[in-house]
Design a protein around this motif. Structure first.
Motif, PDB file in Angstrom:
ATOM      1  N   ARG A 146       0.827  -1.210   0.000  1.00  0.00           N
ATOM      2  CA  ARG A 146       0.000   0.000   0.000  1.00  0.00           C
ATOM      3  C   ARG A 146       0.858   1.256   0.000  1.00  0.00           C
ATOM      4  NH1 ARG A 146      -3.508   2.416   4.900  1.00  0.00           N
ATOM      5  NH2 ARG A 146      -1.426   3.211   5.304  1.00  0.00           N
ATOM      6  N   ALA A 147       2.027   1.185   0.680  1.00  0.00           N
ATOM      7  CA  ALA A 147       2.920   2.345   0.791  1.00  0.00           C
ATOM      8  C   ALA A 147       4.063   2.294  -0.222  1.00  0.00           C
ATOM      9  CB  ALA A 147       3.484   2.410   2.215  1.00  0.00           C
ATOM     10  N   GLU A 148       3.875   1.557  -1.317  1.00  0.00           N
ATOM     11  CA  GLU A 148       4.951   1.336  -2.286  1.00  0.00           C
ATOM     12  C   GLU A 148       5.573   2.639  -2.781  1.00  0.00           C
ATOM     13  OE1 GLU A 148       5.592  -0.976  -6.574  1.00  0.00           O
ATOM     14  OE2 GLU A 148       3.585  -0.491  -5.819  1.00  0.00           O
ATOM     15  N   SER A 149       4.767   3.675  -2.955  1.00  0.00           N
ATOM     16  CA  SER A 149       5.286   4.928  -3.516  1.00  0.00           C
ATOM     17  C   SER A 149       6.301   5.607  -2.599  1.00  0.00           C
ATOM     18  CB  SER A 149       4.127   5.892  -3.793  1.00  0.00           C
ATOM     19  OG  SER A 149       3.450   6.220  -2.576  1.00  0.00           O
ATOM     20  N   LEU A 150       6.298   5.251  -1.311  1.00  0.00           N
ATOM     21  CA  LEU A 150       7.262   5.843  -0.384  1.00  0.00           C
ATOM     22  C   LEU A 150       8.663   5.260  -0.564  1.00  0.00           C
ATOM     23  CD1 LEU A 150       5.181   5.834   2.948  1.00  0.00           C
ATOM     24  CD2 LEU A 150       5.517   7.738   1.346  1.00  0.00           C
ATOM     25  N   PHE A 151       8.752   4.145  -1.294  1.00  0.00           N
ATOM     26  CA  PHE A 151      10.028   3.423  -1.392  1.00  0.00           C
ATOM     27  C   PHE A 151      10.377   3.156  -2.854  1.00  0.00           C
ATOM     28  CE2 PHE A 151       7.648   2.123   2.426  1.00  0.00           C
ATOM     29  CZ  PHE A 151       8.466   2.685   3.396  1.00  0.00           C
ATOM     30  N   PRO A 152      10.729   4.215  -3.586  1.00  0.00           N
ATOM     31  CA  PRO A 152      10.994   4.057  -5.025  1.00  0.00           C
ATOM     32  C   PRO A 152      12.192   3.172  -5.340  1.00  0.00           C
ATOM     33  CG  PRO A 152      11.635   6.242  -4.259  1.00  0.00           C
ATOM     34  CD  PRO A 152      10.874   5.613  -3.146  1.00  0.00           C
ATOM     35  N   ASP A 153      13.098   2.955  -4.352  1.00  0.00           N
ATOM     36  CA  ASP A 153      14.250   2.088  -4.600  1.00  0.00           C
ATOM     37  C   ASP A 153      13.966   0.621  -4.292  1.00  0.00           C
ATOM     38  OD1 ASP A 153      16.094   4.046  -5.507  1.00  0.00           O
ATOM     39  OD2 ASP A 153      16.301   4.762  -3.446  1.00  0.00           O
ATOM     40  N   GLY A 154      12.757   0.320  -3.813  1.00  0.00           N
ATOM     41  CA  GLY A 154      12.391  -1.077  -3.653  1.00  0.00           C
ATOM     42  C   GLY A 154      12.014  -1.468  -2.240  1.00  0.00           C
ATOM     43  N   GLN A 155      11.605  -2.721  -2.108  1.00  0.00           N
ATOM     44  CA  GLN A 155      11.145  -3.293  -0.839  1.00  0.00           C
ATOM     45  C   GLN A 155      11.853  -4.633  -0.655  1.00  0.00           C
ATOM     46  OE1 GLN A 155       7.481  -3.348  -2.849  1.00  0.00           O
ATOM     47  NE2 GLN A 155       6.436  -2.073  -1.354  1.00  0.00           N
ATOM     48  N   ASP A 198      28.969  -3.500   7.250  1.00  0.00           N
ATOM     49  CA  ASP A 198      29.512  -2.256   6.702  1.00  0.00           C
ATOM     50  C   ASP A 198      29.042  -2.057   5.262  1.00  0.00           C
ATOM     51  OD1 ASP A 198      31.473   0.027   6.965  1.00  0.00           O
ATOM     52  OD2 ASP A 198      32.387  -1.036   5.271  1.00  0.00           O
ATOM     53  N   ALA A 199      29.098  -3.123   4.453  1.00  0.00           N
ATOM     54  CA  ALA A 199      28.679  -3.017   3.053  1.00  0.00           C
ATOM     55  C   ALA A 199      27.189  -2.687   2.957  1.00  0.00           C
ATOM     56  CB  ALA A 199      28.978  -4.322   2.316  1.00  0.00           C
ATOM     57  N   PHE A 200      26.372  -3.323   3.782  1.00  0.00           N
ATOM     58  CA  PHE A 200      24.933  -3.080   3.755  1.00  0.00           C
ATOM     59  C   PHE A 200      24.627  -1.627   4.103  1.00  0.00           C
ATOM     60  CE2 PHE A 200      20.797  -3.164   6.056  1.00  0.00           C
ATOM     61  CZ  PHE A 200      19.992  -3.505   4.985  1.00  0.00           C
ATOM     62  N   HIS A 201      25.275  -1.119   5.127  1.00  0.00           N
ATOM     63  CA  HIS A 201      25.039   0.275   5.521  1.00  0.00           C
ATOM     64  C   HIS A 201      25.436   1.238   4.403  1.00  0.00           C
ATOM     65  CE1 HIS A 201      25.062  -0.628  10.144  1.00  0.00           C
ATOM     66  NE2 HIS A 201      24.030  -1.118   9.512  1.00  0.00           N
ATOM     67  N   ARG A 202      26.548   0.927   3.721  1.00  0.00           N
ATOM     68  CA  ARG A 202      26.994   1.814   2.637  1.00  0.00           C
ATOM     69  C   ARG A 202      26.033   1.771   1.444  1.00  0.00           C
ATOM     70  NH1 ARG A 202      31.141  -0.153   0.497  1.00  0.00           N
ATOM     71  NH2 ARG A 202      31.826  -1.817   1.892  1.00  0.00           N
ATOM     72  N   VAL A 203      25.543   0.582   1.124  1.00  0.00           N
ATOM     73  CA  VAL A 203      24.679   0.442  -0.049  1.00  0.00           C
ATOM     74  C   VAL A 203      23.333   1.135   0.165  1.00  0.00           C
ATOM     75  CG1 VAL A 203      23.375  -1.228  -1.424  1.00  0.00           C
ATOM     76  CG2 VAL A 203      25.776  -1.658  -0.888  1.00  0.00           C
ATOM     77  N   VAL A 204      22.768   1.052   1.375  1.00  0.00           N
ATOM     78  CA  VAL A 204      21.424   1.602   1.602  1.00  0.00           C
ATOM     79  C   VAL A 204      21.449   3.034   2.112  1.00  0.00           C
ATOM     80  CG1 VAL A 204      20.580  -0.716   2.112  1.00  0.00           C
ATOM     81  CG2 VAL A 204      21.205   0.791   4.013  1.00  0.00           C
ATOM     82  N   ALA A 205      22.625   3.612   2.282  1.00  0.00           N
ATOM     83  CA  ALA A 205      22.737   4.915   2.955  1.00  0.00           C
ATOM     84  C   ALA A 205      21.873   5.991   2.319  1.00  0.00           C
ATOM     85  CB  ALA A 205      24.202   5.355   2.980  1.00  0.00           C
ATOM     86  N   ASP A 206      21.795   6.012   0.983  1.00  0.00           N
ATOM     87  CA  ASP A 206      21.029   7.069   0.309  1.00  0.00           C
ATOM     88  C   ASP A 206      19.858   6.498  -0.481  1.00  0.00           C
ATOM     89  OD1 ASP A 206      22.530   5.774  -1.550  1.00  0.00           O
ATOM     90  OD2 ASP A 206      23.311   7.563  -2.539  1.00  0.00           O
ATOM     91  N   ARG A 207      19.360   5.347  -0.060  1.00  0.00           N
ATOM     92  CA  ARG A 207      18.244   4.709  -0.757  1.00  0.00           C
ATOM     93  C   ARG A 207      16.941   4.898   0.025  1.00  0.00           C
ATOM     94  NH1 ARG A 207      20.889   3.020  -5.558  1.00  0.00           N
ATOM     95  NH2 ARG A 207      22.834   2.019  -4.988  1.00  0.00           N
ATOM     96  N   LYS A 208      15.846   4.905  -0.723  1.00  0.00           N
ATOM     97  CA  LYS A 208      14.523   4.914  -0.111  1.00  0.00           C
ATOM     98  C   LYS A 208      13.967   3.503  -0.209  1.00  0.00           C
ATOM     99  CE  LYS A 208      13.574   9.772  -1.099  1.00  0.00           C
ATOM    100  NZ  LYS A 208      12.681  10.754  -1.769  1.00  0.00           N
ATOM    101  N   LEU A 209      14.095   2.779   0.896  1.00  0.00           N
ATOM    102  CA  LEU A 209      13.817   1.346   0.897  1.00  0.00           C
ATOM    103  C   LEU A 209      12.929   0.960   2.079  1.00  0.00           C
ATOM    104  CD1 LEU A 209      17.428  -0.004   0.256  1.00  0.00           C
ATOM    105  CD2 LEU A 209      15.491  -0.409  -1.270  1.00  0.00           C
TER     106      LEU A 209
END
Length: 720
Positions: A146-155, A198-209
């Protein structure tokens, strides 16, 4: 453009190289980095295994290249061979939502509130908690869509708890799954949990997920997966509030009668609801507001005769002396009991017997063997059990139980089948997985002395090729881990050891090291208790050492390699002893302990001298010596002794060419090219890279070819 000798760039290169050590190309790059660091520091430097250690090594490199232009050119040339780009996100999606969804407006508003909270450095985390049957998972997924539009980089979605006993997701294995879904290739995922965090934090740092962590078991399991990235919302789904988890609570309780009736009406239709009006209060009371129980009750609403028939006592599939006693407070088990009472005897028996162990996801063949029936019959019965919600379909066409439903099935089995009947069924299931694993392992690595011997009456030609056999082992791995735990519990040490040894092709060719680790820990403990100082014990310790090394748990890996050597020596297994010592040397290469590695390879060579021309393993000795020559060349390159390194690798290359070993020929060519490049001989290295690229392209070794092409650029580019 980022300065290649800045701290940020150097740290990125080290991180990228460390992330790639799962592949052979990654190991080459890692050892090259270790040799350069040793040269820059003028001493041995321990290979980093944690982000803070990596930063310390980056500081050594930075200080060296800033003060020495030649070292700066050398490092820049090496850095050009390393890919430092991040993950390419497609758009990961949640699983499909349920078709019929009712109410939960209060919980949805609470989730909306957490999603819309102003970013202030605190992780956006909500924990949805409720009993197994209350639809917490369905609520998280439904709200996410329902809130898909809030997360344009995926779920993102990961199920933390549905992998069977002893094999639930650890933080490390969950992070591996998440990084794969974020676009990282398997060989680029860091081996250690700390590096994955560390890798996970870097990859998602600027994502809307959106991140959904389903069936969480503890705060400790969840904490490494949380991020303070301002546009990431994490929904944790659990059966209870998780003590120690700083999260916004969203309780999920029973549906009220009005909403429960509304859900039933959506499933069966208004006409059926009108026909069942008299029985509806009793149905609603028995379902206890559970969406699962309400869905399970739908078939009884559709058949009026089932609503008016009194439940027989005792249950039709139980002995007259032992009716089941179910707690009215657990709607799942109550619903399971109601559905179970209406099963045909053959379906009820299959339901009971496959619920005896926590098989993560089984197919019709496994069910047929466990129940001692025909596969086609099992397929039909499983489909019927899924239709009445006693089983769930998985994404790959298999079946599994809800935890509470499985508990019901297990209790029914012990009452109806007795201990002997239950033991026989479980033994049949374990023997099925034993046969499957040994047959697949032999097909995957027919030449390996580490793989268990083929079964006398095992099937021939069961797999089209080695890849198919490895793929089957990978699919069945969670069940094989459960089979190991079951065999250990049932006091079958030989079965435990054989099952574990059959995992070797999977470790060698497909990784999955977090998943195999629980089984190998059981296997080594059983071997030490039952057959200490045996070949089997040596083999199991070697396998465990391999997996621990791939997970960057180097101290434990070294101890297990030493234990493997101890047991192989006690068993008088010379070939196995040489292999264990060789593996310890390979661990030392990974740790940048090049002198110690060289000594291990020399020791392994001396052990091989003890195998005479007619001795056991004599046929393996020439190839083993060639591999040791190559490994010694790698160690000497790390020590900066390039002329000696070249001599060893050339001898290995000649042996591999003579034996027609294309893959090892290409690996030796790559080693030799790197040695020549380190000695500032790019013209001599160029034809070696071209030949290796040609060979490995024919072998479909894409990772290696990609690395070699970057290496070739150094050969054909301007002088350093």
């Amino acid at each position: 453009m980022l300065d290649p000798i800045s701290m940020a760039a150097i740290t990125a290169v080290l991180g990228a190289v460390g992330s790639g050590v799962a592949s052979e190309a990654g190991k080459w790059a890692w050892e090259s980095a270790g040799g350069l660091v040793r040269r820059m520091a003028g001493r041995e430097v321990a290979a980093p295994t944690r982000p803070e250690e990596r930063d310390a090594v980056a500081r050594i490199i930075h200080d060296s290249v800033r003060s020495d232009p030649e070292l700066a050119r050398t490092w820049s040339a090496f850095a050009r061979t390393v890919q430092t780009t991040g993950a390419t996100i497609g758009r990961p999606r949640l699983p499909a939502s349920v078709r019929f969804f009712t109410d939960r407006k209060g919980a949805m508003k609470l989730l909306d509130r957490e999603a819309g909270r102003k970013a202030d450095g605190r992780p956006r985390v909500a924990v949805l908690y409720g009993d197994d049957s209350m639809g917490t998972s369905a609520l998280a997924v439904h709200w996410g869509w329902r809130a898909e539009s809030l997360f344009p980089d995926g779920q993102l979605y990961v199920d933390l708890g549905r992998r069977g006993a002893g094999s639930a997701h650890t933080a490390g294995s969950a992070l591996r799954e998440l990084l794969l879904r974020l676009g990282l290739r398997d060989e680029r995922i860091p081996p250690s949990e700390a590096e994955r965090i560390d890798a996970f934090h870097r990859v998602v740092a600027d994502r809307k997920l959106l991140l959904v962590l389903d069936h969480a078991r503890s705060a400790a399991q969840v904490a490494p997966l949380l991020t303070s990235a301002p546009s990431v919302l994490t929904l944790v789904v659990a059966r209870r509030p998780l003590s120690g988890l700083d999260a916004f609570p969203v309780p999920v309780g029973p549906l009220g009668d009005r909403d429960a009736a509304r859900l039933l009406a959506k499933i069966v239709g208004k006409q059926v609801m009108r026909s069942a009006r008299a029985a509806l209060p009793a149905v609603l009371a028995r379902c206890g507001g559970s969406p699962y129980a309400l869905r399970a009750a739908a078939p009884r609403l559709l058949d009026p005769g089932l609503l008016t028939a009194a439940p027989p006592t005792p249950l039709p599939h139980d002995e007259p002396t032992g009716g089941l006693t179910m707690s009215d407070s657990d709607p799942v088990r109550t619903a399971a009991e109601d559905a179970y009472r209406l099963l045909r005897p053959d379906a009820a028996r299959l339901y009971r017997l496959m619920g005896l162990r926590q098989w993560p996801a089984f197919d019709a063949e496994a069910a047929a063997r466990g129940a001692g029936i025909d596969v086609d019959a099992a397929e039909e019965l499983l489909g019927g059990l899924a239709d009445v919600l006693l089983l769930e379909h998985t994404d790959n066409g298999r079946y599994r139980y809800r935890p509470s439903v499985r508990a019901h099935a297990e209790e029914a089995a012990y009452r109806q089948e007795g201990i002997s009947g239950c033991s026989a069924a479980t033994t049949r299931a374990v023997e099925y997985y034993l046969r499957l694993s040994v047959t697949a392992a032999r097909a995957a690595l027919p030449e390996s002395w580490r793989v268990p011997d083929a079964l006398d009456d095992g099937p021939d030609g069961a797999y089209a090729g080695r890849g198919d056999a490895v793929a089957r082992l990978a699919v069945e791995l969670p069940n094989l881990v459960e089979a190991v735990a079951t065999a250990e519990e049932f006091g079958k040490p030989d079965t435990v050891l054989t099952l574990c040894r059959a995992l070797w092709p999977l470790q060698l060719k497909a990784g999955h090291h977090e998943a195999v680790l629980p089984a190998l820990r059981i296997g080594t403990a059983v071997a030490d208790a039952q057959v200490p100082g045996s070949r089997a014990a040596g083999a199991l310790h070697a396998q465990l050492a391999h997996t621990l090394g791939e997970l960057q748990l180097m101290d434990e890996a070294g101890a297990e390699a030493a234990a493997a050597a101890r047991d192989e020596r006690a068993a008088g297994h010379t070939r196995g002893l040489a292999s264990a010592i060789e593996f310890l040397g390979l661990l030392r290469l990974r740790q940048w302990r090049f002198a110690d590695a060289y000594d291990c390879f020399d020791e392994a060579e001396a052990v091989l001298d003890g195998i005479g021309p007619d001795g056991e393993g004599a046929a393996d000795v020439p190839r083993a010596r060639a591999l040791l020559e190559r490994h010694r060349g790698r160690a000497l390159r790390g020590l900066g002794r390039l002329d000696e390194a070249q001599q060893h690798v050339r001898r290995a290359l000649a042996a591999f060419r003579a034996n027609g070993e294309a893959y090892n020929t290409a690996r030796a060519l790559t080693d030799l090219a790197e040695i020549l490049l380190a000695g500032a001989e790019p013209a001599a290295a160029l034809p070696l890279t071209d030949e290796a690229i040609r060979i490995l392209s024919e072998e479909n070794a894409d990772q290696h070819v990609e690395y070699l092409r970057r290496l070739r650029e150094r050969c054909s580019g301007p002088p350093e």
